[in-house]
Scaffold this motif. Structure first.
Motif, PDB file in Angstrom:
ATOM      1  N   TRP A  13       0.625  -1.213   0.051  1.00 29.76           N
ATOM      2  CA  TRP A  13      -0.168   0.159   0.199  1.00 29.76           C
ATOM      3  C   TRP A  13       0.576   1.473   0.117  1.00 29.76           C
ATOM      4  CZ3 TRP A  13       1.865   1.820   3.874  1.00 29.76           C
ATOM      5  CH2 TRP A  13       2.626   0.449   5.045  1.00 29.76           C
ATOM      6  N   MET A  14       2.535   1.101  -0.346  1.00 31.06           N
ATOM      7  CA  MET A  14       3.198   2.721  -0.260  1.00 31.06           C
ATOM      8  C   MET A  14       3.338   2.622  -1.838  1.00 31.06           C
ATOM      9  SD  MET A  14       6.908   1.310   2.128  1.00 31.06           S
ATOM     10  CE  MET A  14       7.548   3.358   2.022  1.00 31.06           C
ATOM     11  N   SER A  15       2.711   4.510  -0.907  1.00 35.24           N
ATOM     12  CA  SER A  15       2.365   5.456  -2.273  1.00 35.24           C
ATOM     13  C   SER A  15       4.264   5.363  -3.633  1.00 35.24           C
ATOM     14  CB  SER A  15       2.965   6.619  -2.213  1.00 35.24           C
ATOM     15  OG  SER A  15       1.952   7.623  -2.965  1.00 35.24           O
ATOM     16  N   ALA A  16       4.034   4.478  -4.889  1.00 32.89           N
ATOM     17  CA  ALA A  16       4.629   4.568  -5.733  1.00 32.89           C
ATOM     18  C   ALA A  16       4.314   3.895  -6.571  1.00 32.89           C
ATOM     19  CB  ALA A  16       4.874   3.123  -5.118  1.00 32.89           C
ATOM     20  N   GLY A  26       9.075  -0.989  -9.705  1.00 33.19           N
ATOM     21  CA  GLY A  26       8.562   0.260  -8.779  1.00 33.19           C
ATOM     22  C   GLY A  26       9.377   0.870  -8.520  1.00 33.19           C
ATOM     23  N   SER A  27       8.737   1.839  -7.404  1.00 30.04           N
ATOM     24  CA  SER A  27       9.746   3.099  -7.579  1.00 30.04           C
ATOM     25  C   SER A  27       8.575   3.684  -5.859  1.00 30.04           C
ATOM     26  CB  SER A  27       9.797   3.851  -8.394  1.00 30.04           C
ATOM     27  OG  SER A  27      10.819   5.435  -8.566  1.00 30.04           O
ATOM     28  N   THR A  28       9.669   4.458  -5.601  1.00 31.80           N
ATOM     29  CA  THR A  28       8.867   5.461  -4.305  1.00 31.80           C
ATOM     30  C   THR A  28       8.400   6.615  -4.761  1.00 31.80           C
ATOM     31  OG1 THR A  28      11.184   6.868  -3.478  1.00 31.80           O
ATOM     32  CG2 THR A  28      10.581   4.579  -2.869  1.00 31.80           C
ATOM     33  N   SER A  29       7.239   7.287  -4.188  1.00 29.91           N
ATOM     34  CA  SER A  29       6.881   8.938  -5.244  1.00 29.91           C
ATOM     35  C   SER A  29       8.075   9.711  -5.000  1.00 29.91           C
ATOM     36  CB  SER A  29       6.156   8.882  -4.685  1.00 29.91           C
ATOM     37  OG  SER A  29       4.729   7.530  -4.868  1.00 29.91           O
ATOM     38  N   PRO A  30       7.763  10.539  -5.579  1.00 32.54           N
ATOM     39  CA  PRO A  30       8.897  11.798  -5.028  1.00 32.54           C
ATOM     40  C   PRO A  30       8.867  12.345  -3.773  1.00 32.54           C
ATOM     41  CG  PRO A  30       7.618  11.797  -7.278  1.00 32.54           C
ATOM     42  CD  PRO A  30       6.786  11.082  -6.158  1.00 32.54           C
ATOM     43  N   VAL A  31      10.037  12.225  -3.180  1.00 28.52           N
ATOM     44  CA  VAL A  31      10.159  12.513  -1.954  1.00 28.52           C
ATOM     45  C   VAL A  31      11.650  13.723  -2.572  1.00 28.52           C
ATOM     46  CG1 VAL A  31      10.133  12.905   0.692  1.00 28.52           C
ATOM     47  CG2 VAL A  31       8.745  11.750  -0.570  1.00 28.52           C
ATOM     48  N   GLY A  32      11.367  15.120  -1.892  1.00 26.47           N
ATOM     49  CA  GLY A  32      12.641  15.435  -1.434  1.00 26.47           C
ATOM     50  C   GLY A  32      13.613  15.616  -3.093  1.00 26.47           C
ATOM     51  N   GLY A  33      12.639  15.853  -4.068  1.00 24.72           N
ATOM     52  CA  GLY A  33      13.315  15.449  -5.903  1.00 24.72           C
ATOM     53  C   GLY A  33      13.915  14.240  -6.061  1.00 24.72           C
ATOM     54  N   VAL A  34      13.828  12.830  -5.283  1.00 20.23           N
ATOM     55  CA  VAL A  34      14.443  12.152  -5.527  1.00 20.23           C
ATOM     56  C   VAL A  34      13.335  10.829  -5.577  1.00 20.23           C
ATOM     57  CG1 VAL A  34      16.102   9.907  -5.225  1.00 20.23           C
ATOM     58  CG2 VAL A  34      16.130  12.674  -3.836  1.00 20.23           C
ATOM     59  N   SER A  35      12.887  10.136  -6.351  1.00 18.83           N
ATOM     60  CA  SER A  35      12.527   8.976  -6.578  1.00 18.83           C
ATOM     61  C   SER A  35      13.891   7.838  -6.651  1.00 18.83           C
ATOM     62  CB  SER A  35      12.018   8.302  -7.489  1.00 18.83           C
ATOM     63  OG  SER A  35      10.202   9.343  -7.550  1.00 18.83           O
ATOM     64  N   GLY A  74       8.481  14.767 -11.817  1.00 20.39           N
ATOM     65  CA  GLY A  74       9.509  16.110 -11.957  1.00 20.39           C
ATOM     66  C   GLY A  74      10.073  15.864 -10.847  1.00 20.39           C
ATOM     67  N   VAL A  75      10.888  14.251 -11.271  1.00 19.33           N
ATOM     68  CA  VAL A  75      12.044  14.517  -9.572  1.00 19.33           C
ATOM     69  C   VAL A  75      13.283  15.013 -10.193  1.00 19.33           C
ATOM     70  CG1 VAL A  75      11.001  12.348  -8.481  1.00 19.33           C
ATOM     71  CG2 VAL A  75      12.809  12.176  -9.991  1.00 19.33           C
ATOM     72  N   ASP A  76      14.669  15.653  -9.579  1.00 17.68           N
ATOM     73  CA  ASP A  76      15.830  15.472  -9.930  1.00 17.68           C
ATOM     74  C   ASP A  76      16.584  14.431  -9.828  1.00 17.68           C
ATOM     75  OD1 ASP A  76      15.113  18.571 -10.295  1.00 17.68           O
ATOM     76  OD2 ASP A  76      15.190  18.219  -7.364  1.00 17.68           O
ATOM     77  N   HIS A  77      16.778  12.803  -9.890  1.00 17.10           N
ATOM     78  CA  HIS A  77      17.351  12.560  -8.859  1.00 17.10           C
ATOM     79  C   HIS A  77      16.670  11.124  -8.710  1.00 17.10           C
ATOM     80  CE1 HIS A  77      20.455  15.112  -8.193  1.00 17.10           C
ATOM     81  NE2 HIS A  77      19.623  16.073  -7.326  1.00 17.10           N
ATOM     82  N   VAL A  78      16.654  10.471  -9.386  1.00 19.45           N
ATOM     83  CA  VAL A  78      17.174   8.538  -9.928  1.00 19.45           C
ATOM     84  C   VAL A  78      17.535   7.913  -9.294  1.00 19.45           C
ATOM     85  CG1 VAL A  78      15.727   6.540 -10.603  1.00 19.45           C
ATOM     86  CG2 VAL A  78      15.055   8.871 -11.442  1.00 19.45           C
ATOM     87  N   VAL A  79      17.586   7.448  -8.072  1.00 19.49           N
ATOM     88  CA  VAL A  79      18.558   6.659  -7.223  1.00 19.49           C
ATOM     89  C   VAL A  79      17.854   4.968  -7.368  1.00 19.49           C
ATOM     90  CG1 VAL A  79      19.401   8.081  -6.178  1.00 19.49           C
ATOM     91  CG2 VAL A  79      17.436   6.945  -5.103  1.00 19.49           C
TER      92      VAL A  79
END
Length: 269
Positions: free
Chosen positions: A173-176, A192-201, A233-238
Motif C-alpha cells: 500500500w505504499m505510495s509508489a 517499482g519506485s517510491t513516489s518523489p520526496v525531496g526531488g528523489v525517487s 518531476g524528480v531531479d534524481h532517480v536512485v
C-alpha cells in the motif's frame, strides 16, 4: 556531539528537515520514511537529531519494522547515538558502510552483515532495445505484483513464504509507481519506485520471474520506471543494488546508473 530524541515527527522535521533535504540522494531512505510517517503509513520509533556546537549536523531514524537508519549520522556522532539508544532493542542497522561500522562496533558484539549494497544515481539514461512495451500497473495488477513481491523476498533473503508475504503486504500500500514490462501482452518483468520526496525517487524492487530472465526485461522495466519518475518531476532517480548480484549491478550500470556510495545492512538476529 549531542544527540536529542524526538517523540513527534513534526518536531523532528522542524529541526532536522532542512539538513536531510540538503542531500536528498544520500538521505533518500530517511526522507521517504519520514514522509510515510507524516502520512500515517509508517510508525516512527526512533527520531534523533544530532548537534555540534549547537548546529544540526546529522540525524538518525527508524520506522517500525525497519532497521535503524544511520546514513545521515556523522561517524563522530556514533557514541552519542549509542548512548541515547542504550536499553532499546536494536537488532538491525543500515546506512553508508562507514556509519554502520561506527555504530555497530559500539552497539554490541556479534552479528553479521546481511547485505553489502551500492547506492547508484541515474545520470544519462540509456533505454535498452528490448522487445515489448511498458505500462503503469493498475489495481487489477495488485495480485500479480504482490505475488512477484513475495517471490522477490523469498529469493533475496531465503525467507519462508509466510514471512515474505508479510513483507510484501507491508509494502503493497505504499505510495509508489509500478511499471510492468510486457511482451505480446504478457507481463514478464516489474519495477517499482517510491513516489518523489525531496526531488528523489528510489527504484526498487525490480523482479523478473526465472522463466523470463536473460532477455533484458529487467533493464527495460527499470528504465521505464525511471522515466515515470522523471515524469513526476524528480531531479534524481536512485537505487541500491546487492553487490553479491553482479548481474543486477551490470544491468543498472548499463542503462546509466553510476556509483554514489557503498552501503551496508548489519543484523544481530
Amino acid at each position: 556531539m549531542e544527540a536529542l530524541s524526538h517523540n513527534d515527527i513534526k518536531d523532528f522535521l522542524a529541526v532536522a528537515g532542512d539538513f536531510l533535504g540538503a542531500d536528498p540522494v544520500n538521505n533518500s531512505v530517511h526522507l521517504t520514511g519520514v514522509d510515510a510517517a507524516l502520512q500515517g503509513r509508517l510508525t516512527p520509533i526512533t527520531l534523533i537529531s544530532l548537534y555540534d556546537n549547537g548546529s544540526v549536523v546529522g540525524a538518525v531514524t527508524q520506522m517500525e519494522g525497519r532497521p535503524l537508519h544511520v546514513a545521515a549520522m556523522p561517524v563522530p556522532a556514533a557514541p552519542a547515538v549509542v548512548e541515547t539508544l542504550r536499553g532499546r532493542e536494536i537488532n538491525e542497522v543500515s546506512g553508508t558502510r562507514d556509519r554502520v561500522e561506527a555504530f555497530r562496533t559500539l552497539w554490541r558484539d556479534g552479528g553479521k552483515e546481511i547485505y553489502a549494497l551500492r547506492l547508484y544515481r541515474l545520470e544519462d539514461l540509456t533505454v535498452p532495445d528490448v522487445p515489448g512495451e511498458s505500462r503503469l500497473a493498475t489495481p487489477a495488477d495488485d495480485d500479480l505484483i504482490t505475488e512477484w513481491w513475495i517471490a522477490f523476498w523469498v529469493e533475496l533473503d531465503g525467507l519462508p513464504r509466510e514471512e515474505a508475504e508479510k513483507r510484501a503486504m507491508d509494502s503493497r500500500w505504499m505510495s509508489a509507481g509500478h511499471v510492468l514490462w510486457r511482451v505480446d501482452g504478457v507481463p514478464v518483468s516489474w519495477a517499482g519506485s517510491t513516489s518523489p520526496v525531496g526531488g528523489v525517487s528510489r527504484v526498487g524492487p525490480v523482479y523478473t520471474p526465472p522463466e523470463h530472465r536473460r532477455h533484458g526485461y529487467a533493464a527495460a522495466a527499470t528504465a521505464a520506471v525511471s522515466q515515470w519518475a522523471y515524469g513526476q518531476g524528480v531531479d534524481h532517480v536512485v537505487l541500491t543494488a546487492d553487490l553479491a548480484n553482479s548481474t543486477a549491478n551490470s544491468v543498472y550500470q548499463g542503462i546509466g546508473f553510476r556509483t554514489v556510495s557503498d552501503w551496508s545492512e548489519y543484523s544481530w538476529l
